[in-house]
Write an enzyme that holds these catalytic residues in place. Structure first.
Site, PDB file in Angstrom:
ATOM      1  N   GLU A 140      12.050   2.382   7.293  1.00 17.87           N
ATOM      2  CA  GLU A 140      12.052   3.673   6.606  1.00 17.87           C
ATOM      3  C   GLU A 140      13.338   4.463   6.833  1.00 17.87           C
ATOM      4  OE1 GLU A 140       9.735   2.551   8.690  1.00 17.87           O
ATOM      5  OE2 GLU A 140       8.055   2.110   7.349  1.00 17.87           O
ATOM      6  N   PHE A 165       5.155   8.118   7.913  1.00 11.21           N
ATOM      7  CA  PHE A 165       6.449   7.452   8.131  1.00 11.21           C
ATOM      8  C   PHE A 165       7.549   8.141   7.330  1.00 11.21           C
ATOM      9  CE2 PHE A 165       3.162   3.977   8.279  1.00 11.21           C
ATOM     10  CZ  PHE A 165       2.937   4.130   9.629  1.00 11.21           C
ATOM     11  N   ASP A 205      -8.017   3.941   8.468  1.00 13.96           N
ATOM     12  CA  ASP A 205      -6.825   3.533   9.223  1.00 13.96           C
ATOM     13  C   ASP A 205      -6.643   4.393  10.477  1.00 13.96           C
ATOM     14  OD1 ASP A 205      -5.824   1.303   7.990  1.00 13.96           O
ATOM     15  OD2 ASP A 205      -4.541   2.405   6.593  1.00 13.96           O
ATOM     16  N   ARG A 245      -4.381   9.183  -0.657  1.00  7.79           N
ATOM     17  CA  ARG A 245      -4.800   7.821  -0.913  1.00  7.79           C
ATOM     18  C   ARG A 245      -6.053   7.794  -1.797  1.00  7.79           C
ATOM     19  NH1 ARG A 245      -8.838   5.071   1.940  1.00  7.79           N
ATOM     20  NH2 ARG A 245      -8.823   2.840   1.559  1.00  7.79           N
TER      21      ARG A 245
HETATM   22  C1  LIG Z   1       6.639   2.351  10.723  1.00  9.14           C
HETATM   23  C2  LIG Z   1       5.628   1.733   9.829  1.00  9.14           C
HETATM   24  N1  LIG Z   1       5.935   1.517   8.537  1.00  9.14           N
HETATM   25  C3  LIG Z   1       5.025   0.993   7.700  1.00  9.14           C
HETATM   26  C4  LIG Z   1       3.784   0.665   8.128  1.00  9.14           C
HETATM   27  C5  LIG Z   1       2.747   0.131   7.179  1.00  9.14           C
HETATM   28  N2  LIG Z   1       2.514  -1.296   7.463  1.00  9.14           N
HETATM   29  C6  LIG Z   1       1.469  -1.690   8.194  1.00  9.14           C
HETATM   30  S1  LIG Z   1       1.453  -3.343   8.444  1.00  9.14           S
HETATM   31  C7  LIG Z   1       2.849  -3.554   7.521  1.00  9.14           C
HETATM   32  C8  LIG Z   1       3.421  -4.919   7.303  1.00  9.14           C
HETATM   33  C9  LIG Z   1       3.575  -5.612   8.569  1.00  9.14           C
HETATM   34  O1  LIG Z   1       3.907  -6.926   8.401  1.00  9.14           O
HETATM   35  P1  LIG Z   1       3.647  -7.960   9.575  1.00  9.14           P
HETATM   36  O2  LIG Z   1       3.851  -7.306  10.874  1.00  9.14           O
HETATM   37  O3  LIG Z   1       4.451  -9.148   9.281  1.00  9.14           O
HETATM   38  O4  LIG Z   1       2.111  -8.182   9.484  1.00  9.14           O
HETATM   39  P2  LIG Z   1       1.200  -9.318   8.856  1.00  9.14           P
HETATM   40  O5  LIG Z   1       1.226  -9.135   7.378  1.00  9.14           O
HETATM   41  O6  LIG Z   1       1.756 -10.590   9.293  1.00  9.14           O
HETATM   42  O7  LIG Z   1      -0.134  -8.986   9.435  1.00  9.14           O
HETATM   43  C10 LIG Z   1       3.305  -2.317   7.052  1.00  9.14           C
HETATM   44  C11 LIG Z   1       4.499  -2.155   6.221  1.00  9.14           C
HETATM   45  C12 LIG Z   1       3.498   0.907   9.488  1.00  9.14           C
HETATM   46  N3  LIG Z   1       2.287   0.648   9.997  1.00  9.14           N
HETATM   47  N4  LIG Z   1       4.437   1.419  10.306  1.00  9.14           N
END
Ligand SMILES: Cc1ncc(C[n+]2csc(CCOP(=O)(O)OP(=O)(O)O)c2C)c(N)n1
Lengths: 263, 321
Positions: free
Chosen positions: B63, B88, B122, B172
């Site tokens: 971000e 975020f 969440d 949301r």
């Molecule tokens: C700082 C932040 N930005 C965005 C998010 C939203 N978010 C939650 S999980 C995720 C993707 C994470 O990908 P990964 O860690 O590879 O997880 P997987 O799909 O493998 O479970 C995002 C963007 C967050 N939780 N925190």
């Protein structure tokens, strides 16, 4: 628990299950009846969203009754959607905002080292949070401070919310990047228990640098209709899908319900 | 207008309104660019991304980088929208927003979806409850929080049309549709949704629907409540607020946000200077959110029509003293 919660993350927790289960049952020095035991090893989930595997393991180890899992994400539960330090026994840090866990783990590791203690710190990381700059600040700092009581485990499942990690924002060559930062890098098949065990052992005997275990995993591991599909990142299965998933994983909803009732 | 849970009120998502308006903007303005951080579908920038792939950048989970890249794009003459979850978008990017974007008055539009308790299961980590305040205190920043789908579309267009930084808070969950496609909208001007002279209920976002419902409850008790929708928290419509204070002599503010530093504080800042009247504040009282269903949480935290109605009675009591 995901069917019951009707929301939550399915794919990531399944890709972490093999190395996380091995960690809790074969590697960790911990006392579920005394979660704050001063001699315990710490586990920090930098990927807060994998609470289904985090909480399941804590319950299976005895930190709280299995039946609590059915309250996951509901009003009044101690099992919040993302880990809450003040709510759940065994949760070592409040996370859910990605890219912060490695710094937290580093701080704990430094604190333990200052006190001359042998406890180890494990940080569960995701591939996509390596897109956060903060992750790399921690990678640099951990090597700089030579913390060998810190072991990061990277769930390299090549999936994130919007698609395949390599297509959204490629983090590769990830092993070379860690090596360039002077980490001890161990690459394994994240679903091969012998390789997992061996990696944890090698991490323990490494001196003078932090270790990252790069676990090559599959999103939704073990469930045919989820495996490798990034769309399972943040969705729970329907009751039918849940039943099918459980049977593929060698159990049934009936067996599960019975265990919960008896817990 | 009566808005009650369970009745057949049309509900739609403000983030959906934003996404639709953004795609329309893309057609009219070739210099609109959009960035997101691995939450394309959740913040509904998918419509824009599908139609204008060359003007869309998915920055991955990064971000802070996204925010400063948007700053650079604006320096290169673009109108840059960044969109992610509100927690975020605001807290993670705060330094970038303050020092890079606001200080230079750059044309960056920050869109924070999943604002407030309605984010639901969440839990606290994902429920933005402080961003209206954080954004409001930054010089040059404008802060908007639409009350429904249609207003989200209008706010999106207003953001693009107004030079400089702007924060847009979306939610949301689907919330009641209160306005129509052609309702008027001026950035910085509040909207009187219901006339009344005994107390003014000043609300923003989803709380406008709760305030309208509270006004109906109060009417049954013979209390005539005015309902004001403050879709722009900054710059705030001082004139409308002072008039409400003069006409009604008592104010209740209602926001899905910390009571400190948000809408209520902004209203109080205006009134204490010119026409102080008794006020009550409905909002989250200095605590974090938690997991639960969206409306369940609004009830748990005392953010429902019934809470507004009781606060209205209390504030009317105070005015009589
Ligand atoms: C700082 C932040 N930005 C965005 C998010 C939203 N978010 C939650 S999980 C995720 C993707 C994470 O990908 P990964 O860690 O590879 O997880 P997987 O799909 O493998 O479970 C995002 C963007 C967050 N939780 N925190």
């Amino acid at each position: 628990m995901l069917v019951e919660a009707k929301s939550g993350h399915t794919g990531g927790p399944l890709s972490c299950t093999d190395f996380a289960t091995t960690l809790y049952f074969n590697v960790l020095n911990h006392d579920p009846k005394n979660p704050k035991h001063p001699d315990r090893d710490y586990v920090v989930y930098s990927i807060g969203h994998v609470t289904p595997v985090n909480y399941s393991l804590l319950a299976e180890c005895g930190y709280f009754p299995l039946r609590d899992l059915m309250t996951f994400r509901k009003l009044g539960t101690h099992l919040q959607g993302h880990p809450s330090y003040l709510d759940t026994p065994g949760v070592e840090a409040s996370t859910g905002s990605l890219g912060q866990g490695l710094s937290i783990s580093l701080g704990i590791a430094l604190g333990l080292r200052m006190d001359g203690k042998p406890n180890r710190v494990y940080c569960i990381m995701g591939d996509a949070e390596h897109q956060e700059g903060a992750t790399w600040e921690a990678v640099m700092a951990a090597a700089n401070f030579k913390v060998d009581n810190l072991c990061a485990v990277l769930d390299l499942n090549n999936a994130q919310i919007d698609g395949r990690m390599e297509e959204i924002m490629n983090i590769h060559p990830i092993a070379d990047k860690y090596r360039a930062f002077r980490w001890n890098v161990i690459e394994i098949d994240g679903h091969d228990v012998l390789q997992i065990l061996d990696a944890y052992r090698r991490a323990m005997s490494t001196k003078g640098s932090p270790t990252v275990i790069i676990a090559h995993t599959k999103m939704g591991r073990g469930v045919s209709f989820m495996e490798g599909d990034y769309k399972w990142h943040g969705n729970p299965p329907s009751p039918e899908q849940g039943e099918k998933a459980l049977s593929e994983l060698g159990t049934t909803y009936g067996i599960w319900s019975k265990r919960l009732r008896e817990s | 207008m009566i808005v009650k849970e369970g009745t057949a009120v049309e509900k739609k998502r403000t983030r959906e309104g934003f996404g639709k308006a953004l795609a329309e903007l893309g057609r009219d303005h070739p210099n609109v660019v959009v960035l997101t951080a691995d939450v394309k579908g959740s913040v509904n920038v998918n419509y824009f991304a599908d139609e204008f792939p060359s003007r869309f950048f998915n920055c991955g989970v990064a971000e802070q980088n996204m925010c400063d890249v948007a700053a650079g794009l604006s320096l290169a003459g673009k109108i840059a929208f960044i969109a992610t979850y509100g927690c975020f978008a605001s807290t993670r990017c705060l330094d970038m927003i303050r020092t890079t974007v606001c200080y230079a008055n750059l044309n960056v539009k920050i869109v924070g979806s999943h604002g407030g308790l309605l984010t639901g299961p969440d839990g606290a980590s994902h429920q933005a409850l402080e961003e209206l305040g954080l954004m409001r205190v930054l010089p040059n920043m404008k802060v908007m929080i639409p009350c429904d789908f249609w207003e989200a579309k209008r706010a999106t267009r207003a953001a693009a049309a107004t030079p400089g930084p702007c924060y847009l808070r979306l939610s949301r969950e689907s919330i009641p549709v209160l306005t129509s496609e052609d309702s008027p909208f001026t950035l910085g001007k509040g909207v009187v949704m219901r006339q009344g002279g005994d107390v003014a209920l000043v609300a923003c976002g989803v709380m406008v629907s709760e305030a309208l419902s509270a006004a109906e409850m109060l009417a049954k008790d013979g209390i005539d409540a005015r309902v004001i929708n403050i879709h722009t928290v900054k710059p705030i419509d001082s004139e409308l607020l002072i008039k409400a204070a003069a006409d009604c002599g008592a104010i209740v503010t209602a926001e899905e946000h910390q009571v400190h530093c948000g809408l209520g504080s902004a209203v109080a800042e205006v009134l204490v200077r010119s026409l102080p009247v008794p006020m009550e504040f409905i909002g989250v009282n200095d605590s974090f959110g938690m997991s639960g269903e969206g409306y369940e949480l609004l009830t748990k935290y005392g953010l429902r029509d019934t809470n507004i109605a009781s606060a209205a009675k209390k504030v009317i009591e105070r005015k009589r003293r």
